[in-house]
Design an enzyme around this catalytic site. Structure first.
Site, PDB file in Angstrom:
ATOM      1  N   LYS A 120       1.914  -0.962  -6.550  1.00 38.59           N
ATOM      2  CA  LYS A 120       1.989  -1.053  -5.089  1.00 38.59           C
ATOM      3  C   LYS A 120       0.789  -1.811  -4.525  1.00 38.59           C
ATOM      4  CE  LYS A 120       0.993   2.481  -2.486  1.00 38.59           C
ATOM      5  NZ  LYS A 120       1.019   3.802  -1.818  1.00 38.59           N
ATOM      6  N   ASP A 138       5.711   1.927  -0.253  1.00 40.02           N
ATOM      7  CA  ASP A 138       4.963   3.151   0.020  1.00 40.02           C
ATOM      8  C   ASP A 138       5.928   4.209   0.549  1.00 40.02           C
ATOM      9  OD1 ASP A 138       5.572   2.296   2.569  1.00 40.02           O
ATOM     10  OD2 ASP A 138       3.528   2.457   3.338  1.00 40.02           O
TER      11      ASP A 138
END
Length: 230
Positions: A120, A138
């Site tokens: 991420k 997220d």
């Protein structure tokens, strides 16, 4: 969500916010990498408060090493998990100086080898700093993808793969930001503000909140009945 609806979904978000960007504050690619690393399980607002004075002093990995772990902790002690994060940021700086000439690599594999950097974080840096068509999933994007029907998946990686496959041009670079901001300010976790959502008619969420101050329809159901998933 059908192909034409997906295009319209992003067209409306783009119309409302033509130039989306991260809410993290930074002055260069290295500071962005540090800020994103520090933002894990923390808010952007909290990270920005901690990094303003830090980034006035530290602009390169070498300067971070000169500051040292204890010096870094003094700046970021208001951020959750600051001890482990400080350790990772210092170790990251050592590798960047030793193996990359002090520069942040524009490569996902190289980024994810750095301490404290997962997929991420790497995707955020690649997107924000290098303009790559990446989708950093997220909690906000995971929720919006599943709730709206845009990109459903049981894991962040599954949602990311759906987005990679479904998001059309010319929205691929900005999609990451539009989805995060939409999840943060409109499609909220507890009570989505569907009454002011620009894409409400394209969304497949069954428990829509169509009046300000109302509760999700799923929350009104009597006990024993299965609630709609977010």
């Amino acid at each position: 969500m059908k192909k034409d609806d997906i295009f319209e979904f992003f067209r409306r978000l783009a119309e409302a916010n033509p130039s989306p960007d991260t809410e993290l504050e930074f002055g260069n690619v290295y500071q962005l990498l540090v800020a994103v690393t520090l933002s894990a399980q923390s808010t952007d607002v909290g990270v920005n408060k901690a990094t303003r004075k830090l980034f006035a002093k530290v602009k390169t990995p070498a300067q971070m090493l000169a500051l040292g772990e204890e010096g870094l902790k003094a700046h970021i002690k208001t951020i959750g998990l600051f001890n482990s994060k400080a350790k990772n940021v210092i170790a990251m700086a050592e590798i960047l100086v030793r193996d990359h000439g002090g520069e942040v690599p524009a490569d996902r594999d190289a980024l994810t080898l750095l301490p404290g950097v997962g997929r991420k974080t790497a995707n955020v840096v690649l997107n924000c700093a290098f303009g790559a068509e990446t989708f950093a999933v997220d909690t906000h994007i995971f929720r919006v993808g599943n709730r709206t029907g845009l990109a459903r998946g049981k894991t962040p990686l599954a949602v990311e793969k759906q987005l990679e496959r479904k998001v059309p041009q010319p929205f691929r670079v900005g999609a990451h930001h539009w989805l995060i901001l939409h999840g943060r300010y409109v499609c909220k976790a507890r009570t989505p503000e569907c009454w002011r959502c620009p894409v409400v008619d394209l969304c497949s969420y069954k428990a829509k909140v169509l009046e300000k101050g109302a509760k999700p329809e799923a929350a009104k159901k009597p006990r024993g009945k299965k609630e709609s998933k977010p």
